[in-house]
Design a protein around this motif. Structure first.
Motif, short mmCIF file in Angstrom:
data_model
loop_
_atom_site.label_atom_id
_atom_site.label_comp_id
_atom_site.label_asym_id
_atom_site.label_seq_id
_atom_site.Cartn_x
_atom_site.Cartn_y
_atom_site.Cartn_z
N SER A 56 0.84 -1.21 0.00
CA SER A 56 0.00 0.00 0.00
C SER A 56 0.87 1.25 0.00
CB SER A 56 -0.89 0.00 1.24
OG SER A 56 -0.07 0.21 2.39
N ASP A 57 0.25 2.40 -0.29
CA ASP A 57 1.00 3.66 -0.26
C ASP A 57 1.59 3.91 1.12
OD1 ASP A 57 -1.56 3.92 0.74
OD2 ASP A 57 -1.95 5.88 -0.12
N LYS A 58 0.82 3.58 2.16
CA LYS A 58 1.29 3.82 3.54
C LYS A 58 2.50 2.95 3.86
CE LYS A 58 -2.70 5.79 5.77
NZ LYS A 58 -3.54 5.93 4.59
N GLU A 59 2.47 1.69 3.40
CA GLU A 59 3.61 0.79 3.67
C GLU A 59 4.89 1.32 2.99
OE1 GLU A 59 2.38 -3.80 4.04
OE2 GLU A 59 1.49 -2.75 2.32
N CYS A 70 5.60 4.50 2.28
CA CYS A 70 6.08 5.67 3.04
C CYS A 70 6.75 5.24 4.33
CB CYS A 70 4.92 6.62 3.35
SG CYS A 70 4.27 7.39 1.89
N LYS A 71 6.14 4.28 5.00
CA LYS A 71 6.68 3.80 6.29
C LYS A 71 8.08 3.21 6.07
CE LYS A 71 6.48 2.88 10.54
NZ LYS A 71 6.91 4.00 11.24
N THR A 76 4.59 12.48 1.73
CA THR A 76 3.32 12.70 2.46
C THR A 76 3.01 14.20 2.47
OG1 THR A 76 4.67 12.63 4.47
CG2 THR A 76 3.43 10.66 3.96
#
Ligand code: SF4
Ligand code: SF4
Length: 443
Positions: free
Chosen positions: A124-127, A129-130, A152
């Motif tokens: 995912s996009d969040k993964e 970035c993380k 972000t």
């Protein structure tokens, strides 16, 4: 549909400095042996320095987290080697400031712990970035802004385009060029991750037309992918400056004092895209730098992969040492790089080159009075009057410098390059900007 965009749009001003790229452009990357000592400054990015979490004498392993992110604009630091912490204290750095640093004596152990594997089919996009945040990735084009922060953007900024900056317009440097031709698939994978992280469907790579083979290789890779365009741009310094690149590719103007986000664009460097690929696909934290070692004053110019924190002297010795007529060591390119005074200072995350220059390459003439030729004004890509700004800074008339747009100067060095009187225009302007910032903070 044609996939190479020969975009004739460029920008006003700029210069064509002698390139010297031939010294290293045909040389593939080599890995240097592990140095006996690594020095890791805690401040290697724009924003807050990292917080050390190891102590003197601690044993560390390659890939171990040794300093954590400290606040929203900061980045963690990992050890590139296994060994023992020798000291934590103030050391010289290549940025010309001393900084608190962790020094590690390395051992022979080359094993390394990687991040856990990610499900690349369902990431995912969040993964993304993380993972970028966790890996300590910063902008590797020189600015060293923490990358996850750029992935972000604030909710009110509507981004529709990501551009990878493949211009590498500084003379001598061939790091980005070599990455483009040696690792084009990894680069495209990195670009796709950036697009996914930002939920974007449009990506571009801007490359100066002096790197035709890089343009061809990348063009061939994306020929069936309509989401990515390759732009061939006019070779002119500073084509790689963000504002110039956006103007050339999208014909959008970033207003003075604004950022690429403000015109819907995210820009990343070629090296940063590769680092993102390595963090997500291979589980690697940012522990090494790809860089060019060049100049007529180094015995064997090279493109190298070097552990972050390696002292300059170790790298120069690996390249056969410096020539007798070498006069100056510069970290970065000749236009925006920093002259070094201590060769024991270590390279940092965003170091892209080390130049050893001879008298022949350095401007040899002494500074004289301004000739009022107007050349600096003609070439300034952001329409400033450099001679005036430098003079105001020199005389301490900083509010007049501000009224004349000193904060719009991107310190590209183009004005100083053309000045026949050899006035260090950019240094004076940078000095004025610093003075003004300090004065504003004090209010
Ligand atoms: S004034 Fe600033 S932006 Fe303009 S040419 Fe000089 S260094 Fe570059
Ligand atoms: S280029 Fe140099 S000599 Fe010419 S106007 Fe500018 S500061 Fe003066």
């Amino acid at each position: 549909m044609p996939k190479i965009f020969n975009n004739l749009l460029s920008f006003k001003g700029g210069v064509h400095p002698k390139e010297y790229k031939y010294l290293t452009s045909s040389l593939p990357f080599e890995k240097i042996p592990t140095p006996s000592k690594i020095i890791l400054p805690l401040s290697q990015n724009i924003g807050a320095p990292s917080t050390p979490i190891v102590n003197k004498k601690d044993e560390v392993f390659a890939g171990q987290l040794i300093a954590t992110q400290n606040g929203p604009i900061s980045a963690p630091i990992y050890s590139p080697v296994s060994g023992n912490v020798l000291s934590i204290g103030i050391e010289d750095t290549v940025s010309s400031f001393t900084k608190e640093s962790i020094t590690i004596k390395s051992n022979e152990n080359l094993e390394m712990e990687l991040f856990p594997k990610l499900d690349l089919n369902n990431i995912s996009d969040k993964e993304i970035c993380k993972r970028v945040q966790m890996a300590g990735i910063v902008g590797l084009g020189g600015a060293a802004f923490p990358t996850y922060f750029k992935l972000t953007p604030p909710k009110d900024k509507i981004i529709d385009y990501v551009i990878l900056n493949g211009c590498e317009c500084e003379p001598y440097l061939t790091r980005d060029y070599r990455l483009m031709i040696e690792r084009p698939k990894d680069l495209i994978a990195g670009l796709k991750l950036i697009m996914k992280a930002l939920n974007l469907e449009k990506g571009a790579i801007g490359i100066e037309d002096n790197k035709q083979d890089a343009i061809d290789v990348l063009q061939n890779l994306v020929k069936d992918d309509n989401s990515i365009k390759i732009f061939s741009l006019k070779t002119k310094y500073p084509q790689g400056a963000e504002k110039m690149l956006i103007k050339a590719i999208l014909n959008r103007e970033v207003p003075p004092g604004k950022l690429p986000f403000d015109v819907g664009v995210a820009i990343q460097n070629i090296g940063t895209a590769i680092a993102i690929y390595e963090a997500v696909y291979l589980g690697m934290p940012l522990i090494s730098a790809s860089l060019t070692v060049s100049g007529l004053g180094i015995k064997t110019p090279k493109n190298l992969i070097v552990p972050i924190g390696t002292p300059l002297i170790d790298i120069l010795e690996y390249c056969g040492g410096i020539m007798e007529d070498a006069k100056r060591v510069v970290v970065g390119g000749p236009m925006m790089g920093i002259t070094q005074h201590n060769l024991n200072a270590p390279i940092m995350k965003a170091t892209s080159g080390i130049l050893v220059l001879t008298e022949k390459e350095i401007n040899q003439f002494d500074e004289t009075n301004c000739l009022r030729c107007g050349k600096c004004i003609e070439v300034c890509p952001v329409n400033l009057t450099p001679t005036k700004l430098a003079r105001f800074s020199q005389l301490g008339r900083i509010s007049e410098a501000e009224e004349n747009g000193i904060f719009n100067c991107m310190e590209c060095g183009t004005c100083a390059y053309v000045c026949p009187a050899n006035i260090p225009l950019v240094q004076w302007i940078a000095f004025g900007k610093k003075k003004l910032s300090l004065a504003k903070k004090a209010v």
